[in-house]
Scaffold this active site. Structure first.
Site, mmCIF file in Angstrom:
data_model
loop_
_atom_site.group_PDB
_atom_site.id
_atom_site.type_symbol
_atom_site.label_atom_id
_atom_site.label_comp_id
_atom_site.label_asym_id
_atom_site.label_seq_id
_atom_site.Cartn_x
_atom_site.Cartn_y
_atom_site.Cartn_z
ATOM 1 N N ASP A 250 -16.828 20.455 78.959
ATOM 2 C CA ASP A 250 -16.819 21.838 78.493
ATOM 3 C C ASP A 250 -16.006 21.916 77.204
ATOM 4 O O ASP A 250 -15.060 21.155 77.011
ATOM 5 C CB ASP A 250 -16.210 22.768 79.543
ATOM 6 C CG ASP A 250 -17.100 22.939 80.764
ATOM 7 O OD1 ASP A 250 -18.322 22.751 80.621
ATOM 8 O OD2 ASP A 250 -16.580 23.247 81.847
ATOM 9 N N ASP B 46 -24.152 25.655 80.584
ATOM 10 C CA ASP B 46 -23.759 26.845 81.342
ATOM 11 C C ASP B 46 -24.371 28.109 80.733
ATOM 12 O O ASP B 46 -24.851 28.997 81.451
ATOM 13 C CB ASP B 46 -22.233 26.978 81.369
ATOM 14 C CG ASP B 46 -21.561 25.819 82.067
ATOM 15 O OD1 ASP B 46 -22.196 25.219 82.960
ATOM 16 O OD2 ASP B 46 -20.409 25.509 81.716
#
Length: 218
Positions: free
Chosen positions: A177, A191
């Site tokens: 991330d 995401d």
């Protein structure tokens, strides 16, 4: 003389006889017309079924689904490779002051860092989502649904790739991330694709549009 011709009823020409009998040449021409009409419309018995517009339309929708999925997957994978190579183990990069930063972290949980103790379960869920979308694609005739499912598929593939190939091991890998808004969880493009696809599916469901293109009203 004229009275005699009226009584006998002699026709003026041979073709003018109104006896109602079908001549052989007329029957043959009628058969040829019927045969040509049958071949043109593709009715049963010709061996050539009539093509339908739904078949190519469905194939185009499937192509859109996989094109969107491939684009989302490639974009997610390439950004993660850049982040790992250039940003990991380095200070965060400020994009909009403190409101938005690029910061590399490894997330063992689900989207936005939730549920780190259930990495294997999330991996199985992602794999199941991919299988369901692939099966649903066979009955897909709606362009908005193709876009939504393509986003879901691309996002699921992006994070599943991390689960399988990244440390600490197969099916337990941590997802990369890097998008870090202020006062919010860090996430990645996979995401984002999953969330956008999910929102679009909810909107389509509220509007009553099904994946096969039909519209129902409750």
């Amino acid at each position: 003389m004229a009275e005699a011709e009226r009584i006998i009823g002699t026709p003026d020409t041979p073709d003018a006889a109104g006896d109602g009998r079908e001549r052989p040449e007329d029957a043959a021409s009628g058969e040829r017309a019927d045969s040509e009409g049958t071949r043109a419309t593709g009715e049963p018995g010709t061996g050539e079924p009539e093509p339908t517009a739904a078949q190519p339309r469905g194939k185009r929708r499937i192509a859109v689904l996989f094109a969107v999925a491939l684009f989302a997957y490639a974009l997610d994978l390439s950004t993660k490779m850049i982040v790992v190579a250039k940003l990991e183990h380095h200070p965060p990069i400020e994009i909009i002051g403190d409101w938005l930063k690029f910061e590399a972290i490894r997330n063992a949980g689900a989207a936005f860092g939730f549920g780190e103790a259930f990495t294997v379960i999330f991996t199985m869920i992602a794999a199941a989502v991919i299988v369901v979308i692939a099966r649903l694609a066979r009955k897909l005739y709606s362009l908005p649904w193709a876009l939504a499912l393509g986003l879901l598929l691309g996002g699921a593939l992006g994070n599943l790739t991390d689960r399988i190939f990244r440390a600490p091991g197969v099916f337990e890998g941590a997802v990369v991330d890097f998008i870090a808004p202020k006062h919010f969880a860090v996430f990645n493009l996979a995401d984002s694709a999953i969330v956008c696809g999910g929102i679009l599916i909810v909107l389509l469901s509220f509007k009553g549009l099904d994946p096969d293109g039909t519209v129902h009203k409750d």
